[in-house]
Structure formats: C-alpha cells, structure tokens
Scaffold this active site. Structure first.
Site, mmCIF file in Angstrom:
data_model
loop_
_atom_site.group_PDB
_atom_site.id
_atom_site.type_symbol
_atom_site.label_atom_id
_atom_site.label_comp_id
_atom_site.label_asym_id
_atom_site.label_seq_id
_atom_site.Cartn_x
_atom_site.Cartn_y
_atom_site.Cartn_z
ATOM 1 N N ILE A 65 10.019 4.261 5.113
ATOM 2 C CA ILE A 65 9.686 5.307 6.082
ATOM 3 C C ILE A 65 10.890 6.212 6.313
ATOM 4 O O ILE A 65 11.889 5.802 6.914
ATOM 5 C CB ILE A 65 9.203 4.696 7.416
ATOM 6 C CG1 ILE A 65 8.068 3.704 7.163
ATOM 7 C CG2 ILE A 65 8.770 5.814 8.367
ATOM 8 C CD1 ILE A 65 6.878 4.271 6.401
ATOM 9 N N ALA A 112 0.848 -1.201 0.000
ATOM 10 C CA ALA A 112 0.000 0.000 0.000
ATOM 11 C C ALA A 112 0.877 1.242 0.000
ATOM 12 O O ALA A 112 1.446 1.608 1.026
ATOM 13 C CB ALA A 112 -0.919 0.004 1.225
ATOM 14 N N GLN A 158 28.625 27.110 -28.475
ATOM 15 C CA GLN A 158 27.204 27.405 -28.706
ATOM 16 C C GLN A 158 26.297 26.401 -28.013
ATOM 17 O O GLN A 158 25.269 26.767 -27.435
ATOM 18 C CB GLN A 158 26.917 27.421 -30.210
ATOM 19 C CG GLN A 158 25.492 27.881 -30.541
ATOM 20 C CD GLN A 158 25.222 27.886 -32.027
ATOM 21 O OE1 GLN A 158 25.226 26.837 -32.659
ATOM 22 N NE2 GLN A 158 25.011 29.064 -32.600
ATOM 23 N N GLU A 186 2.480 18.623 1.597
ATOM 24 C CA GLU A 186 3.563 17.658 1.436
ATOM 25 C C GLU A 186 4.104 17.703 0.011
ATOM 26 O O GLU A 186 5.318 17.710 -0.213
ATOM 27 C CB GLU A 186 3.064 16.257 1.771
ATOM 28 C CG GLU A 186 4.124 15.176 1.656
ATOM 29 C CD GLU A 186 3.630 13.810 2.098
ATOM 30 O OE1 GLU A 186 4.292 12.808 1.785
ATOM 31 O OE2 GLU A 186 2.565 13.741 2.750
#
Length: 380
Positions: free
Chosen positions: A157, A130, A279, A242
């Site tokens: 985590i 999940a 360039q 977030e």
C-alpha cells in the site's frame, strides 16, 4: 518544446512547480533515508495548491476540472529527478474517489484536509492473495448497526505508513457474491487498525509502501464511500486514469533520462574524444529519441481523450503497456552509456533505472495489460 496539449496557464503552472521541486531536491536523500517525504512536504504542497487541483474552491481546492495539471506535476517531478509517487497516489488515484463518490457531508469533512495536506490519502486494495484479481479480496466488512466491523490485511500500500485517510476495499461479509465490495474510509487512530512493517524495496526508496491490518475495526457507516456493494464498479472505473498517471510518469522518466544522458556524453571524454562523437552513442540516443517521440504522441493522445471523458480501459492499458516498457528500454540504454558511473548511486541515472522497474508491475502488470488488449481483439 511546448506541446500543443498545454495552454499558457499550464505552462505558468509548470514554472511554479519547477521552482518548488528545485527547492526540494536537496532533501531527497533524507526522504530516502526515512523511507518517505516528511509531513512538511505535504504541508508545503498543500499551501501551493498542488494537492487539491480538482477539489472545489468551497473546500479549499483549485476547482479545476482538468487532469493536465496533474500531468504537469508528474512531468516536472521527473525533470527534477524527484520520485514523488506518493503525491500521485494522493492526487491522481485517491482524489477521484472522494470527488465522485463522497456525499456532501463527507466532502465537507475530508476534502479540506486533503487539499491542505493535513490528511494524506492512500488506497488499500491489494492483499497478499489478491492483486489485479479484485474479486479475490478477502478483507470483510460486516454491518453492525450504524457501524461496519472490518477484518483483513492489505499489502503493497503506497502511502500506507503515513496516510491519515485510507480507502479500504472490503467484501460484504453477509453476501455470497464475492464481487460485492464496498469502500470504507478508515481514519488513522481507529482502534484495531494497525500499520505493519514498512516494506523494503529495490527502488522508489523515498516513498513508503506498507502492510496494513484490520482487526475488528469499527468504521462508522458515515464513512462508507458511495453505495454499499458498488466498490468493484468504483475501483474499475478509476483504473483508466490510474494507468494513465503511471504512463505519464514513465514517459516523463524516459525524457529526463535522455536529457541527462545527452548532457553526460557531451562532456565525458573517452580515448581523447567526447563520448557523444562515437557512432554507437549517436545511434543509441537517436533510437531512444525516436521511441520517446512515439511514446509522447500516444501519451498525449490518451491525455486528451481523458480530458474529454473518452479514455476507455483498453486504450489506458495500451498507453500504460507502451510507456512503462519504453521507460525500461530507454533507461537501460542510457545507463549503458554512463559506463561504470551508471552503476553508482550518486548518479541520478542509477536511481532512475532501479525506480523504473516497478512501473511494469503496479496497477496491473504488463501481462495484465496484454490480456486486456487481447480481449478487445476478440481473443479468448
């Protein structure tokens, strides 16, 4: 160039943060070897007031109701060449949960520790099966009197290996509704809570990423964050900020890469001429600069919408998608101009290039962002 979204107060804060980060830069190789910053980093950041900017003064924080100071912290980390994702997890991602959903008793208990760095924060949401699909979380919390019995596993985590206070998303074991999640604050040392292996990553090696397991962990009901069964709503309500935090970091990384590349090509000679005189070099950096300016306008627009409390999930998805993809493009073009040196670890551009890849994955991949945006267009 000073951007209009920042006041003199923000710029004064930026100066102090820049000095602090400059002192930390020589330590970064040690952080990478250890897989995380030392506790002394958190203590120093707390002493300077960097960890609790929005925490009320009564709990030892700055009492400032503005995310722009957090943005300065992130921008200056990239300017210095420091990977401080763990700091953003603490300040940008975890802190809003404590500020908005903790009870008065919980605030008095936890906020002072979070402000000083005595406690490091983490959010334990992702599981092996999940990720972005929060409704598929299988970690369970079963009520047993004045405790919850927590069982399950989490992965990927951030701050997981070193956190002291972990917000854990768990499904109500008694509920048939798989969306009935609750947020429990698990404290380091609780019996049954174990930190698994610290995951080895291709980038972001100076911040920890860990697996966690919970085997009949008894968490006091007093550690329930907010209301029982409202975890899904709490998790989704903070996703906009977030994702904005990630966008700010990606945009700042692109700016830093451009500046470092300009400095390099202005001094590097190839076939008797400065690399900057070719360039192709001019075209590549001009293209990067133009994209970066467009990205900055989008990020600044989102930052101001967030200040007004008007940043919605769709606009947050747009800014994350654009800024993280921009970061990847700019870092790739800039590294190319370093030639073989760009592939050497001793050059910051190589580290920034590898670190950039994660931004298109966490907090919702680019594909998830596109799905959110497509739905807003009425596409089903």
């Amino acid at each position: 160039m000073k951007r209009s979204i920042y006041s003199d107060e923000h710029e004064a804060f930026r100066d102090s943060v820049r000095r602090f980060y400059a002192e930390l830069l020589p330590e970064q190789d040690d952080w990478i070897a250890a897989g995380a910053p030392p506790r002394s980093f958190w203590a120093s950041a707390g002493k300077l007031g960097l960890l609790g900017i929005q925490i009320p003064e009564e709990f030892g924080g700055g009492g400032v109701d503005s995310f722009l100071f957090n943005a300065v912290l992130t921008e200056e980390a990239q300017h210095a060449g420091l990977a401080l994702g763990g700091l953003r997890v603490h300040t940008d991602i975890c802190m809003p949960y404590y500020l908005h959903h903790a009870s008065d008793e919980q605030k008095a208990r936890w906020l002072p520790q979070l402000a000083t760095g005595e406690a490091v924060a983490a959010l334990a949401m992702t599981e092996p099966g999940a990720g972005s699909d929060v409704r598929s979380i299988t970690t369970t919390a079963r009520r047993d009197g004045d405790q919850y019995i927590l069982n399950g596993a989490k992965t990927f985590i951030s701050n997981g290996a070193n956190a002291d206070l972990l917000i854990v998303a768990a499904r109500q074991a008694e509920s048939a509704d798989r969306g009935a999640l609750s947020l429990l604050v698990v404290e380091r040392g609780m019996p049954g809570f174990e930190t698994g292996r610290q995951l080895k990553k291709i980038g972001l090696k100076g911040q920890d990423l860990a697996e966690l397991s919970f085997a009949d962990v008894r968490v006091p009901v007093a550690n329930l964050l907010g209301e029982e069964g409202q975890g899904f709503a709490y998790l989704t309500s903070n996703l906009a900020q977030e994702r904005l935090s990630i966008a700010v970091n990606s945009q700042a990384a692109a700016v830093a890469a451009l500046n470092r590349t300009i400095e390099y090509v202005s001094n590097r000679k190839v076939f008797g001429s400065k690399l900057s005189s070719f360039q192709n070099t001019k075209f590549e950096l001009a293209a990067c600069a133009t994209e970066i300016e467009a990205g900055q306008a989008l990020v600044d627009q989102a930052l101001m919408a967030n200040e007004r409390g008007e940043l919605d999930p769709v606009d947050a998805a747009k800014v994350k998608l654009f800024a993280t993809e921009l970061q990847g493009r700019v870092l790739d073009r800039c590294l190319q101009l370093f030639g073989g040196y760009g592939f050497m670890e001793e050059y910051p551009i190589s580290r920034a290039y590898v670190d950039a890849r994660a931004a298109r994955l966490y907090a919702g991949s680019s594909e998830i962002m596109k799905i959110i945006i497509a739905k807003s267009l009425g596409l089903r």
